[in-house]
Design a protein around this motif. Sequence first.
Motif, PDB file in Angstrom:
ATOM      1  N   LEU A 265      -1.552   6.859 -12.660  1.00 21.46           N
ATOM      2  CA  LEU A 265      -3.200   6.069 -13.001  1.00 21.46           C
ATOM      3  C   LEU A 265      -3.295   4.722 -13.199  1.00 21.46           C
ATOM      4  N   ARG A 266      -2.145   4.200 -13.449  1.00 18.91           N
ATOM      5  CA  ARG A 266      -1.995   2.816 -13.634  1.00 18.91           C
ATOM      6  C   ARG A 266      -1.913   1.897 -12.665  1.00 18.91           C
ATOM      7  N   GLY A 267      -2.050   0.687 -12.850  1.00 19.19           N
ATOM      8  CA  GLY A 267      -1.666  -0.412 -11.606  1.00 19.19           C
ATOM      9  C   GLY A 267      -2.617  -0.385 -10.388  1.00 19.19           C
ATOM     10  N   SER A 268      -2.326  -0.931  -9.234  1.00 22.27           N
ATOM     11  CA  SER A 268      -3.109  -1.168  -8.235  1.00 22.27           C
ATOM     12  C   SER A 268      -2.415  -0.488  -7.070  1.00 22.27           C
ATOM     13  N   SER A 269      -1.540   0.622  -7.194  1.00 25.47           N
ATOM     14  CA  SER A 269      -0.924   1.174  -6.018  1.00 25.47           C
ATOM     15  C   SER A 269      -1.862   1.658  -5.082  1.00 25.47           C
ATOM     16  N   LEU A 270      -1.576   1.439  -3.849  1.00 21.85           N
ATOM     17  CA  LEU A 270      -2.368   2.241  -2.792  1.00 21.85           C
ATOM     18  C   LEU A 270      -2.423   3.618  -3.046  1.00 21.85           C
ATOM     19  N   ASN A 271      -1.380   4.187  -3.392  1.00 20.95           N
ATOM     20  CA  ASN A 271      -1.431   5.780  -3.576  1.00 20.95           C
ATOM     21  C   ASN A 271      -1.702   6.071  -5.228  1.00 20.95           C
TER      22      ASN A 271
ATOM     23  N   PRO B 166       0.780   3.787   5.582  1.00 20.28           N
ATOM     24  CA  PRO B 166       0.677   3.428   7.292  1.00 20.28           C
ATOM     25  C   PRO B 166      -0.608   2.838   7.418  1.00 20.28           C
ATOM     26  N   GLU B 167      -1.851   3.502   6.600  1.00 18.45           N
ATOM     27  CA  GLU B 167      -3.242   3.164   6.863  1.00 18.45           C
ATOM     28  C   GLU B 167      -3.410   1.738   6.468  1.00 18.45           C
ATOM     29  N   TYR B 168      -2.598   1.156   5.375  1.00 18.37           N
ATOM     30  CA  TYR B 168      -2.730  -0.189   4.928  1.00 18.37           C
ATOM     31  C   TYR B 168      -2.097  -1.155   5.884  1.00 18.37           C
ATOM     32  N   TRP B 169      -1.117  -0.689   6.581  1.00 18.50           N
ATOM     33  CA  TRP B 169      -0.488  -1.652   7.467  1.00 18.50           C
ATOM     34  C   TRP B 169      -1.527  -1.583   8.840  1.00 18.50           C
ATOM     35  N   ASP B 170      -1.967  -0.307   9.041  1.00 23.83           N
ATOM     36  CA  ASP B 170      -2.850  -0.580  10.383  1.00 23.83           C
ATOM     37  C   ASP B 170      -3.941  -1.655   9.984  1.00 23.83           C
ATOM     38  N   ARG B 171      -4.636  -1.672   8.655  1.00 21.92           N
ATOM     39  CA  ARG B 171      -5.522  -2.723   8.332  1.00 21.92           C
ATOM     40  C   ARG B 171      -5.348  -4.131   8.397  1.00 21.92           C
ATOM     41  N   VAL B 172      -3.952  -4.299   7.936  1.00 23.03           N
ATOM     42  CA  VAL B 172      -3.381  -5.580   7.920  1.00 23.03           C
ATOM     43  C   VAL B 172      -3.215  -5.956   9.619  1.00 23.03           C
TER      44      VAL B 172
ATOM     45  N   ARG C 230       4.272 -12.602  11.587  1.00 18.59           N
ATOM     46  CA  ARG C 230       3.816 -11.835  10.745  1.00 18.59           C
ATOM     47  C   ARG C 230       3.378 -10.518  11.511  1.00 18.59           C
ATOM     48  N   ARG C 231       2.623 -10.482  12.426  1.00 19.74           N
ATOM     49  CA  ARG C 231       2.388  -9.332  13.271  1.00 19.74           C
ATOM     50  C   ARG C 231       3.578  -8.401  13.513  1.00 19.74           C
ATOM     51  N   ALA C 232       4.857  -8.974  13.873  1.00 23.29           N
ATOM     52  CA  ALA C 232       5.730  -8.472  14.058  1.00 23.29           C
ATOM     53  C   ALA C 232       6.370  -7.634  12.791  1.00 23.29           C
ATOM     54  N   GLU C 233       6.449  -8.555  11.731  1.00 23.39           N
ATOM     55  CA  GLU C 233       6.739  -7.961  10.466  1.00 23.39           C
ATOM     56  C   GLU C 233       6.041  -6.619   9.926  1.00 23.39           C
ATOM     57  N   ALA C 234       4.422  -6.927  10.269  1.00 26.88           N
ATOM     58  CA  ALA C 234       3.773  -5.738   9.853  1.00 26.88           C
ATOM     59  C   ALA C 234       3.936  -4.473  10.540  1.00 26.88           C
ATOM     60  N   GLU C 235       3.986  -4.804  11.790  1.00 22.06           N
ATOM     61  CA  GLU C 235       4.490  -3.435  12.895  1.00 22.06           C
ATOM     62  C   GLU C 235       5.675  -2.918  12.491  1.00 22.06           C
ATOM     63  N   LEU C 236       6.728  -3.608  11.966  1.00 24.27           N
ATOM     64  CA  LEU C 236       7.958  -3.030  11.502  1.00 24.27           C
ATOM     65  C   LEU C 236       7.924  -2.353  10.227  1.00 24.27           C
ATOM     66  N   ARG C 237       6.825  -2.868   9.407  1.00 21.07           N
ATOM     67  CA  ARG C 237       6.676  -2.273   8.163  1.00 21.07           C
ATOM     68  C   ARG C 237       6.069  -0.899   8.505  1.00 21.07           C
ATOM     69  N   ARG C 238       5.003  -1.006   9.339  1.00 23.34           N
ATOM     70  CA  ARG C 238       4.213   0.344   9.910  1.00 23.34           C
ATOM     71  C   ARG C 238       5.056   1.423  10.079  1.00 23.34           C
ATOM     72  N   GLY C 239       6.095   1.057  10.956  1.00 23.17           N
ATOM     73  CA  GLY C 239       7.083   1.977  11.510  1.00 23.17           C
ATOM     74  C   GLY C 239       7.758   2.816  10.604  1.00 23.17           C
ATOM     75  N   ARG C 240       8.200   1.953   9.481  1.00 25.54           N
ATOM     76  CA  ARG C 240       8.793   2.565   8.371  1.00 25.54           C
ATOM     77  C   ARG C 240       8.070   3.544   7.582  1.00 25.54           C
TER      78      ARG C 240
END
Length: 376
Positions: free
Chosen positions: A37-43, A117-123, A135-145
């Motif tokens: 309930l606290r914080g600004s987590s995506l989830n 995953p949806e967050y990284w899609d928006r990034v 930055r795109r390569a890093e975002a794609e790597l993080r999305r894959g994870r």
Amino acid sequence: MTAHPPTRRIAFLATCGLVLALAMGCGGGPETAYGTLRGSSLNGTGAFAELLRSQGHEVRAARRLTDETAGWSEVIVRFAATPGPPGRDEAGWYARWLTQRPGRSLVYVVRGYDAEPEYWDRVLAQLSGEDQPERRAEAELRRGRALRWANRLPPAAEKPADPGAWFSLLPAVEPPATCKALGGPWAQGVDAQAAAIPLRQAIRDEPGRTTALLTGDGKVLAAEWRVEGGGDVLVLASAAFLLNLPMATPARRPLAEQVADWIAAEPSRVAFVEGLDPLGPPRGPRTLLELVEDLPTFRWIAVHLGLFAVVAGLARAVRLGRARREPPPGAGRPAAHAEALGELLAQSRGGPAAAREILGAYRRWRSGDETTERSS
């Protein structure tokens, strides 16, 4: 659907965290703690809790199913940390709670979705492949994870609740599929293509015992039933339209409003049950931050205390600049000059008598007697 005047405010609150996170780019990644309930987590569940508060409900977070939680709450919203139905002991606690007092209701949200995953899609949609290749390569790597979130889920309950009294799920789909069509009473007015609800595990349909409120491609996403001698239960296959990031998507927000409408027509006390094991051993006392988040009255007290602390800190802050000399003692008192002169005269060789003679000569000079004597 019931109109919600504060919908724009809820949308604003749900979107703020997403905008800030996207503005940060890839550095460090977003906060992804699930069901908090606290914080600004995506989830996180703060946006949905704010939606309930805007309807007049009182919302608190609970980490354990205790007698205090049972006595206070009229509605329990359980964002389960594990996939599948609740454990047998947890389900038994809910059944007893539902039958102890009329009018109670339970919303059980199965762990079957992750917003990262949806967050990284928006990034990636905001990054230019030509200008920001690293930055795109890093975002794609993080999305894959992030797409492998299901592999990191905690195990389901070893002794699940009786499916004849509760519910069961269909086999999981890997990777989760996006629902192309939505059906059921809740789907009216919802653009299925824009909502793009992902589905990993659907609820097994049991006509005659449960009522399907929302389906995706013919599979049940939300179902309700009434406990014999007790209140109502709503089960959601996932939190794909209740968490902070999904509620920032306009096409999904009407589904969250449907859940809010289902909870209660009148303002009620709603407990958001969090954590992996709500029947486990008690944890330590709540922190100051948790008290501020849970209790609106304490929140205002904390705000005032914080302002007082800031003022006190500024008052005791180090003064910057060139240091000034301390003024000599008595500099602002005229009589102090005569006193200082008297002390100097008293220290002369002639003692007090010589000092009086000097003062007498000074008076004669000031009155003109000395000049007269010299001229004569």
